[in-house]
Design an enzyme around this catalytic site. Structure first.
Site, PDB file in Angstrom:
ATOM      1  N   SER A  69      46.538  31.538  46.168  1.00 23.04           N
ATOM      2  CA  SER A  69      47.282  30.284  45.787  1.00 23.04           C
ATOM      3  C   SER A  69      48.629  30.400  45.603  1.00 23.04           C
ATOM      4  O   SER A  69      49.549  29.577  45.693  1.00 23.04           O
ATOM      5  CB  SER A  69      46.602  29.456  44.794  1.00 23.04           C
ATOM      6  OG  SER A  69      46.813  29.981  43.657  1.00 23.04           O
ATOM      7  N   LYS A  76      45.374  29.880  33.653  1.00 25.30           N
ATOM      8  CA  LYS A  76      44.081  28.993  33.089  1.00 25.30           C
ATOM      9  C   LYS A  76      43.919  29.799  31.584  1.00 25.30           C
ATOM     10  O   LYS A  76      43.203  29.075  31.062  1.00 25.30           O
ATOM     11  CB  LYS A  76      43.000  29.478  34.234  1.00 25.30           C
ATOM     12  CG  LYS A  76      43.142  28.625  35.283  1.00 25.30           C
ATOM     13  CD  LYS A  76      43.291  27.211  35.273  1.00 25.30           C
ATOM     14  CE  LYS A  76      43.109  26.590  36.486  1.00 25.30           C
ATOM     15  NZ  LYS A  76      42.835  25.076  36.519  1.00 25.30           N
TER      16      LYS A  76
HETATM   17  N1  PMP Z   1      45.752  28.787  41.783  1.00 27.82           N
HETATM   18  C1  PMP Z   1      44.582  29.282  41.169  1.00 27.82           C
HETATM   19  C2  PMP Z   1      44.270  30.684  41.576  1.00 27.82           C
HETATM   20  C3  PMP Z   1      43.948  28.552  40.507  1.00 27.82           C
HETATM   21  O1  PMP Z   1      42.628  29.184  39.862  1.00 27.82           O
HETATM   22  C4  PMP Z   1      44.175  27.242  39.940  1.00 27.82           C
HETATM   23  C5  PMP Z   1      43.122  26.446  39.072  1.00 27.82           C
HETATM   24  N2  PMP Z   1      42.057  25.884  39.851  1.00 27.82           N
HETATM   25  C6  PMP Z   1      45.346  26.478  40.674  1.00 27.82           C
HETATM   26  C7  PMP Z   1      45.967  27.234  41.410  1.00 27.82           C
HETATM   27  C8  PMP Z   1      45.519  25.215  40.362  1.00 27.82           C
HETATM   28  O2  PMP Z   1      45.916  24.911  38.952  1.00 27.82           O
HETATM   29  P1  PMP Z   1      45.668  23.406  38.396  1.00 27.82           P
HETATM   30  O3  PMP Z   1      44.165  23.443  38.274  1.00 27.82           O
HETATM   31  O4  PMP Z   1      46.240  23.380  36.898  1.00 27.82           O
HETATM   32  O5  PMP Z   1      45.921  22.469  39.292  1.00 27.82           O
END
Ligand code: PMP
Length: 328
Positions: free
Chosen positions: A287, A47
């Protein structure tokens, strides 16, 4: 001339790809797994890329001016990246975090001098969210409109609706993967929250080679938190997008780029994060565990023998020590 950087914005991106050799060996995988370690960004998540991109895009367009306060709604990592970049540029920030966001997120934002409050702590947002006639997306929209109406000197970055989000992944994350693999890549695996990562990086990679498969990782049915499953623990940062009404899909998500949606339950995600810490010495978040579990399932399919799978690991495991992620 030596190599001295002038601001943290210059330290974002260019993250390494690491082949997870011992994880591959542990499972006798048929395909190769390459992890893109986004925790190498200055504030330890993917991010950071969009924080710089959205702020600098707004500055260029003259929409963000000195003296403005930046506001953002986030599950955490965007808020942290934004708080850091804003500090380095002299802006104030106010970050609204989901009520169950963990303690590390609040503390990190505050360490950068930002204000961090839960959705419930903001009276206008909680009033909108508690309106029985409003869906979540509509409540947030109404809240933003009301705040903008009332206060002229705030600027919402609005990551779900901001094209600078997928664009920065199209111009940085995607090309980095292509260059680091010399174009030898068969799969891109990434979790989807705003969808910015997968939509931007996926678009670039498909333009280079239309046969690259794009796989979206999302919380499985037992893990999702929703009306039918209010106790679902969720996976911070990612959401199930293939089963919700179209109006709730973020503007930044391109559903057409995805070849396969893959459901991962919390238990599987945690197990993968714990295992890769022990096999390859990398500490990543929930994630990331979900994305890695998905990569492993793909790597076990007989038709993927010898294929190369790039998996995006979005953040550091250090951000989860107040949770049970590494409790064994
Ligand atoms: N994993 C984590 C820990 C995140 O903070 C995010 C962003 N919300 C994502 C995955 C997914 O990324 P994106 O928003 O680009 O789909």
């Amino acid at each position: 001339m030596g190599k001295i950087y002038e601001s943290i914005s210059e330290l974002v991106g260019g993250t390494p790809l690491l082949r997870l050799k011992r994880y591959e060996q542990k499972y006798g995988l048929r395909a190769e797994i390459y992890a893109k370690l986004e925790y190498f960004n200055p504030n330890q998540s993917s991010k950071d890329r969009i924080a710089v991109a959205m702020i600098e895009d707004a500055e260029k367009k003259g929409r963000l001016k000195p003296g403005d306060t930046i506001w953002e709604l986030t599950s955490g990592n965007t808020g942290i990246g934004v708080a850091a970049v804003a500090a380095s540029k002299g802006y104030s920030v106010r970050i609204l975090l989901e009520d169950d966001a963990n303690e590390e997120r609040f503390r990190t934002i505050r360490a950068f001098g930002g204000e961090a409050v839960t959705f419930s702590e903001d009276p206008a947002l909680s009033k909108a969210l508690n309106n029985p006639d409003y869906s979540f997306v509509y409540a947030v929209k109404k809240f933003k409109e009301a705040v903008k109406e009332e206060k002229r000197d705030i600027f919402f970055l609005d990551q779900d609706n901001n094209d600078a989000n997928p664009n920065i992944h199209e111009t940085t994350t995607g090309p980095e993967i292509w260059e680091d693999t010399d174009g030898n890549v068969d799969f891109l695996v990434a979790g989807t929250g705003t969808g910015g990562t997968i939509s931007g990086a996926g678009k670039y990679l498909k333009q280079r080679n239309k046969n690259i498969k794009i796989v979206s990782v999302q919380p499985g049915p037992l893990t999702r938190k929703n009306l039918e499953n209010p106790d679902g623990e969720g996976i911070p940062g990612i959401h199930a997008l293939d089963c919700i009404p179209e109006e709730r899909i973020p503007h930044t998500m391109n559903m057409d780029i995805v070849d396969e949606f893959f459901n991962v339950e919390a238990k599987e995600a945690k197990q993968a994060a714990r295992e890769v810490a022990r096999t390859d010495g990398i500490l990543v978040g929930y994630s990331s565990g979900a994305a890695l579990y998905t990569a492993r399932q793909l790597a076990q399919r007989s038709e993927n023998e010898g294929k190369k799978i790039v998996v995006i690991l979005p953040d550091t495991g250090l951000r989860y020590f107040s949770t049970d992620l590494f409790d064994v």
